[in-house]
Design a protein around this motif. Structure first.
Motif, short mmCIF file in Angstrom:
data_model
loop_
_atom_site.label_atom_id
_atom_site.label_comp_id
_atom_site.label_asym_id
_atom_site.label_seq_id
_atom_site.Cartn_x
_atom_site.Cartn_y
_atom_site.Cartn_z
N THR A 63 36.94 25.32 52.84
CA THR A 63 36.11 25.51 54.04
C THR A 63 37.02 25.64 55.25
O THR A 63 38.00 24.91 55.39
CB THR A 63 35.18 24.29 54.24
N LYS A 64 36.65 26.55 56.15
CA LYS A 64 37.41 26.72 57.39
C LYS A 64 37.22 25.49 58.27
O LYS A 64 36.10 24.95 58.34
CB LYS A 64 36.84 27.89 58.19
N VAL A 65 38.26 25.09 58.97
CA VAL A 65 38.14 23.92 59.85
C VAL A 65 37.04 24.14 60.90
O VAL A 65 36.29 23.21 61.24
CB VAL A 65 39.51 23.58 60.50
N THR A 66 36.91 25.37 61.39
CA THR A 66 35.85 25.64 62.39
C THR A 66 34.47 25.29 61.81
O THR A 66 33.65 24.66 62.49
CB THR A 66 35.87 27.13 62.80
N ASP A 67 34.24 25.67 60.56
CA ASP A 67 32.94 25.35 59.94
C ASP A 67 32.79 23.86 59.74
O ASP A 67 31.69 23.30 59.89
CB ASP A 67 32.79 26.10 58.60
N ARG A 123 32.26 34.12 66.91
CA ARG A 123 33.15 33.84 65.77
C ARG A 123 34.23 34.92 65.65
O ARG A 123 33.98 36.10 65.88
CB ARG A 123 32.35 33.76 64.47
N GLY A 124 35.40 34.48 65.30
CA GLY A 124 36.53 35.41 65.19
C GLY A 124 37.16 35.72 66.55
O GLY A 124 37.99 36.62 66.68
N GLY A 125 36.76 34.95 67.56
CA GLY A 125 37.13 35.26 68.94
C GLY A 125 38.59 35.03 69.33
O GLY A 125 38.99 35.39 70.44
N SER A 126 39.40 34.46 68.45
CA SER A 126 40.82 34.30 68.80
C SER A 126 41.47 35.67 69.01
O SER A 126 42.44 35.79 69.76
CB SER A 126 41.57 33.56 67.71
N ASP A 127 40.94 36.68 68.33
CA ASP A 127 41.44 38.05 68.55
C ASP A 127 41.30 38.45 70.02
O ASP A 127 42.15 39.15 70.55
CB ASP A 127 40.59 39.05 67.74
N PRO A 172 47.21 30.88 68.19
CA PRO A 172 46.76 30.47 66.85
C PRO A 172 45.24 30.36 66.74
O PRO A 172 44.56 29.99 67.69
CB PRO A 172 47.40 29.08 66.70
N SER A 173 44.73 30.66 65.55
CA SER A 173 43.35 30.33 65.20
C SER A 173 43.35 28.91 64.65
O SER A 173 44.41 28.29 64.51
CB SER A 173 42.85 31.24 64.07
N ALA A 174 42.18 28.43 64.27
CA ALA A 174 42.08 27.14 63.58
C ALA A 174 42.46 27.35 62.11
O ALA A 174 42.37 28.47 61.61
CB ALA A 174 40.65 26.64 63.67
N PRO A 175 42.88 26.30 61.40
CA PRO A 175 43.21 26.49 59.98
C PRO A 175 42.03 27.07 59.20
O PRO A 175 40.90 26.58 59.30
CB PRO A 175 43.54 25.06 59.49
N GLY A 211 39.31 23.10 66.83
CA GLY A 211 40.06 23.68 65.71
C GLY A 211 41.30 24.40 66.20
O GLY A 211 42.42 24.18 65.71
N GLU A 212 41.13 25.25 67.20
CA GLU A 212 42.25 26.01 67.76
C GLU A 212 43.13 25.10 68.62
O GLU A 212 44.35 25.19 68.59
CB GLU A 212 41.73 27.14 68.64
N TYR A 213 42.46 24.23 69.39
CA TYR A 213 43.19 23.35 70.30
C TYR A 213 44.24 22.51 69.54
O TYR A 213 45.41 22.49 69.89
CB TYR A 213 42.17 22.46 71.02
N GLY A 240 43.51 30.10 70.58
CA GLY A 240 42.50 31.15 70.70
C GLY A 240 41.09 30.60 70.77
O GLY A 240 40.87 29.39 70.74
N PHE A 241 40.11 31.52 70.93
CA PHE A 241 38.69 31.25 70.70
C PHE A 241 37.92 30.62 71.86
O PHE A 241 36.73 30.74 71.92
CB PHE A 241 38.56 30.40 69.44
N TYR A 242 38.57 29.90 72.78
CA TYR A 242 37.77 29.20 73.79
C TYR A 242 38.37 29.30 75.19
O TYR A 242 39.51 29.70 75.39
CB TYR A 242 37.58 27.73 73.41
N1 ASP Z 1 38.20 29.76 64.33
C1 ASP Z 1 37.22 30.63 64.86
C2 ASP Z 1 36.34 31.17 63.74
O1 ASP Z 1 36.45 30.75 62.60
C3 ASP Z 1 37.79 31.72 65.70
C4 ASP Z 1 38.82 32.59 65.04
O2 ASP Z 1 39.32 32.27 63.97
O3 ASP Z 1 39.17 33.62 65.62
O4 ASP Z 1 35.50 31.99 63.99
#
Ligand code: ASP
Length: 439
Positions: free
Chosen positions: A47-51, A183-187, A36-39, A114-116, A168-170
């Motif tokens: 706003t994204k939870v990561t932000d 950023r976007g690293g859950s991929d 999973p990514s963060a919400p 966020g991902e955790y 994901g992501f970390y």
């Molecule tokens: N949550 C992180 C981001 O917003 C990583 C991801 O979504 O892949 O960049």
């Protein structure tokens, strides 16, 4: 058969989205490992939870009160937990996060929560085991991803498991602290997990039905791409078409695992299959079109420059000396043109030009700004006669002046330079000729 499934932020932004994801996972028992990514955003103003986490941590780092923004983040998770009617509380987790924020655990630690936390919810919801990515994804001292150690530890851990959720992501640094990918690293995490469990497919679920032939902001309802090779995708993403983090292809590509981009909001759609190679013909001669605005062309002329050994190297050194990266470099007998990013170049223009004078002593130089580059990409182009001809006549009909043409030696792409103002019209003309009229 094992499938690794990664879900992006918009697929997990609310309890309703989580429920769709749950249905998708339960519909295929091969979907055993979930990333999973963060919400993400629930609507365009959200706003994204990561932000939110980055902003909240910035307060902590400045020794300011961060309790209210942290509670807002907790509310986002609680609304998912309550919406799914889960018997789960993140109270203790948030106590630990508060302490770690106070102890200045770092922005990467903050963002990774966020991902955790989403992983904890997902594991609880699915009844899958939760694996903290810090225990299985590793970085080297200098920050590079440690592929070898990760593969060893992760594959061993997954071997004995039927199902698991890996956020994901970390991952973790050698000293145990948390580090994130970009950023976007859950991929990337999804790709690493797919490789570690030798998956037969890496499904990447997002909010679009795969890659599109052209940018939907320019072409209304562009056709989807059913199948694309890694190399084609790389050419298109480099030119701005983004569905996947650039680094996500490397682990699975090496292992020969295809990626399937799917849409959580339209699970019946096949999406796009990304493969190493295919003998399947694309629906059209071209696979996709993408482009970027904002380039400067630096033309350098010198009589008999082709006979001067090291001319190109010295000319490029003028750019290197000032940290300017080069995008394209078409050349003629007594002339070469160097395409650079306008933004990067503007501030250093005169320094570069004086270095050029010193290093190659050109007869003549010329600068032209506000250019756009368009990449027409397709594995089918090399076996088709007249592809370039069709592109050029389409552009001529649309009254567009072509400023540069560059065909890669692999014949996988043709790059065309036009003025920024012609960018959208040029893409429309190329799309029309290959996709709409299928000429
Ligand atoms: N949550 C992180 C981001 O917003 C990583 C991801 O979504 O892949 O960049």
């Amino acid at each position: 058969m094992v499938k690794v499934v990664k879900f992006g932020g918009s697929s997990l932004a609310s309890a309703e989205q989580f429920a769709k994801v749950g249905d998708i996972i339960r519909a295929d028992k091969n979907r055993r490992f979930v990333i999973p990514s963060a919400p993400g955003k629930r609507n365009s103003k959200d706003t994204k939870v990561t932000d939110m986490l980055y902003a909240c941590y910035a307060l902590a780092e400045a020794d300011e009160d961060f309790r209210v923004p942290l509670m807002k983040i907790k509310d986002r998770y609680d609304s998912i937990i309550n919406g799914l009617k889960l018997n789960l509380s993140l109270e203790d987790e948030f106590k630990v996060i508060t302490e770690n924020f106070k102890a200045k655990a770092g922005a990467d630690y903050a963002a990774s929560r966020g991902e955790y936390l989403n992983g904890i919810i997902m594991a609880n919801y699915l009844g899958y085991e939760f694996i903290d990515a810090a225990e299985v994804i590793f970085f080297e001292e200098e920050g590079a991803f440690d592929a070898e150690k990760t593969h060893k530890v992760l594959s061993k851990r997954l071997e004995k498991m039927e199902n698991a959720v890996v956020p994901g992501f970390y991952g973790s640094n050698p000293d145990g602290s948390i580090r994130t990918f970009s950023r976007g690293g859950s991929d990337i995490t999804g790709s690493i997990v797919a490789k570690a469990c030798n998956a037969s497919m890496y499904e990447n679920w997002t909010d679009v039905s795969g890659c599109l032939v052209a940018d939907p902001r320019i072409i209304k309802n562009p056709k989807p791409i059913k199948i694309i090779t890694y190399r084609e995708l790389r050419e298109l993403s480099y030119m701005g078409a983004s569905v996947l983090h650039e680094d996500a292809v490397f682990p699975v590509r090496k292992a020969g695992i295809p990626i399937n981009i799917r849409n959580t909001n339209d699970p019946e759609a096949d999406g796009t299959l990304i493969v190493d190679s295919t003998c399947q013909k694309a629906d059209y001669t071209i696979t996709g079109i993408a482009g970027k605005k904002g380039f400067v062309a630096v033309s350098i002329d010198k009589d008999q420059m082709n006979q001067e050994v090291g001319f190109c190297r010295r000319a490029l050194q003028a750019f290197e000396e000032h940290g300017i990266s080069i995008e394209h470099m078409p050349s003629g007998i007594d002339t070469m043109t160097v395409f650079v990013h306008q933004e990067e170049f503007e501030g250093k223009e005169q320094q570069v030009m004086s270095s050029l004078r010193r290093l190659v002593d050109p007869d003549f130089t010329e600068l032209e700004a506000d250019l756009a580059l368009i990449a027409v990409v397709g594995r089918g182009m090399k076996s088709q006669r007249g592809t370039a001809g069709r592109i050029f006549s389409a552009l001529a009909h649309a009254n567009i002046n072509i400023r540069m043409i560059d065909q890669g030696s692999s014949e996988l792409n043709i790059i065309i330079g036009v003025s920024n103002d012609d960018f959208e019209t040029a893409i429309k003309a190329i799309y029309d000729i290959f996709v709409e009229t299928r000429l």
